[in-house]
Design an enzyme around this catalytic site. Structure first.
Site, PDB file in Angstrom:
ATOM      1  N   PHE A 176       0.849  -1.190   0.000  1.00  0.00           N
ATOM      2  CA  PHE A 176       0.000   0.000   0.000  1.00  0.00           C
ATOM      3  C   PHE A 176       0.877   1.229   0.000  1.00  0.00           C
ATOM      4  O   PHE A 176       1.885   1.293   0.711  1.00  0.00           O
ATOM      5  CB  PHE A 176      -0.890   0.001   1.244  1.00  0.00           C
ATOM      6  CG  PHE A 176      -1.700   1.257   1.410  1.00  0.00           C
ATOM      7  CD1 PHE A 176      -2.853   1.471   0.664  1.00  0.00           C
ATOM      8  CD2 PHE A 176      -1.315   2.237   2.317  1.00  0.00           C
ATOM      9  CE1 PHE A 176      -3.599   2.633   0.813  1.00  0.00           C
ATOM     10  CE2 PHE A 176      -2.047   3.408   2.473  1.00  0.00           C
ATOM     11  CZ  PHE A 176      -3.195   3.601   1.714  1.00  0.00           C
ATOM     12  N   GLU A 179      -7.126  21.152   5.653  1.00  0.00           N
ATOM     13  CA  GLU A 179      -8.578  21.150   5.426  1.00  0.00           C
ATOM     14  C   GLU A 179      -9.308  19.991   6.105  1.00  0.00           C
ATOM     15  O   GLU A 179     -10.505  20.063   6.347  1.00  0.00           O
ATOM     16  CB  GLU A 179      -8.891  21.158   3.931  1.00  0.00           C
ATOM     17  CG  GLU A 179      -8.444  19.913   3.202  1.00  0.00           C
ATOM     18  CD  GLU A 179      -8.731  19.958   1.710  1.00  0.00           C
ATOM     19  OE1 GLU A 179      -8.905  18.876   1.132  1.00  0.00           O
ATOM     20  OE2 GLU A 179      -8.782  21.061   1.145  1.00  0.00           O
ATOM     21  N   GLU A 186      -8.444  18.850   9.167  1.00  0.00           N
ATOM     22  CA  GLU A 186      -7.993  18.894  10.559  1.00  0.00           C
ATOM     23  C   GLU A 186      -8.902  19.816  11.370  1.00  0.00           C
ATOM     24  O   GLU A 186      -9.126  20.963  10.996  1.00  0.00           O
ATOM     25  CB  GLU A 186      -6.542  19.409  10.582  1.00  0.00           C
ATOM     26  CG  GLU A 186      -5.791  19.133  11.820  1.00  0.00           C
ATOM     27  CD  GLU A 186      -4.303  19.445  11.655  1.00  0.00           C
ATOM     28  OE1 GLU A 186      -3.525  18.807  12.364  1.00  0.00           O
ATOM     29  OE2 GLU A 186      -3.921  20.320  10.839  1.00  0.00           O
TER      30      GLU A 186
END
Length: 181
Positions: free
Chosen positions: A16, A141, A143
């Site tokens: 990942f 944005e 948080e």
């Protein structure tokens, strides 16, 4: 380093690749010659800041932590950006998360958070001579947090009652207690 304890990497597979972490699985040769696998979280590193106001209060933030399903009270912290020096990150995170800047920022120590499965290192700083900014940098944005200014005694109690429940912040409180700030 004790050479007889080293595991040699045979192969690495990226599982990942994310915005904050990457996950790899490594096949390793153990010191006894056997093989095993290791799941490893790769992280770019982070900073954390013990911010002390002129009134000798510790600036903390409370925010929701999805993996835990609850809010925690923590010292300001954030992820290193690619190629960014820890001091630059510390100043940025202090301003974004608290609205403060400082004239005195010193590194204290660096430590690994979970070396059994992750390579994340946290660089801990202390910030003094804080000054509140009129126009601080904005939070990310995604948080959301509340700012708290607490005494050392209040922070110690928050550790006891598990409002402070993360290692970096508990470490910071212990540092301050040991150094009688």
């Amino acid at each position: 380093m004790s050479e007889h304890l080293i595991e040699k990497t045979i192969s690495t597979k990226e599982v990942f690749k994310g915005r904050v972490i990457d996950l790899v699985v490594e096949e390793v040769k153990l010191p006894n010659g056997n093989k095993s696998t290791r799941e490893i979280v790769r992280h770019p590193g982070a900073v954390a800041v013990i911010a002390i106001t002129p009134e000798n209060k510790i600036v903390m933030v409370e925010q929701y932590r999805k993996p835990l399903g609850r809010t925690l009270v923590e010292i300001p912290a954030g992820k290193l950006e690619m190629g960014e020096e820890p001091e630059v990150t510390a100043r940025r995170e202090l301003e974004e998360e608290t609205g403060y800047t400082c004239s005195d920022l010193r590194p204290l120590i660096s430590f690994y958070t979970s070396p059994g499965f992750a390579d994340e290192i946290v660089h801990l700083f202390i910030a003094e001579n804080l000054e509140k900014l009129e126009n601080p940098a904005e939070l990310d944005e995604d948080e959301f947090l509340d700012i708290k200014e607490v005494t050392l005694e209040e922070a110690e109690e928050m550790v006891r009652n598990k409002h402070i429940y993360d290692a970096k912040t508990a470490y910071a409180v212990q540092y301050l207690l040991l150094n009688k700030r």
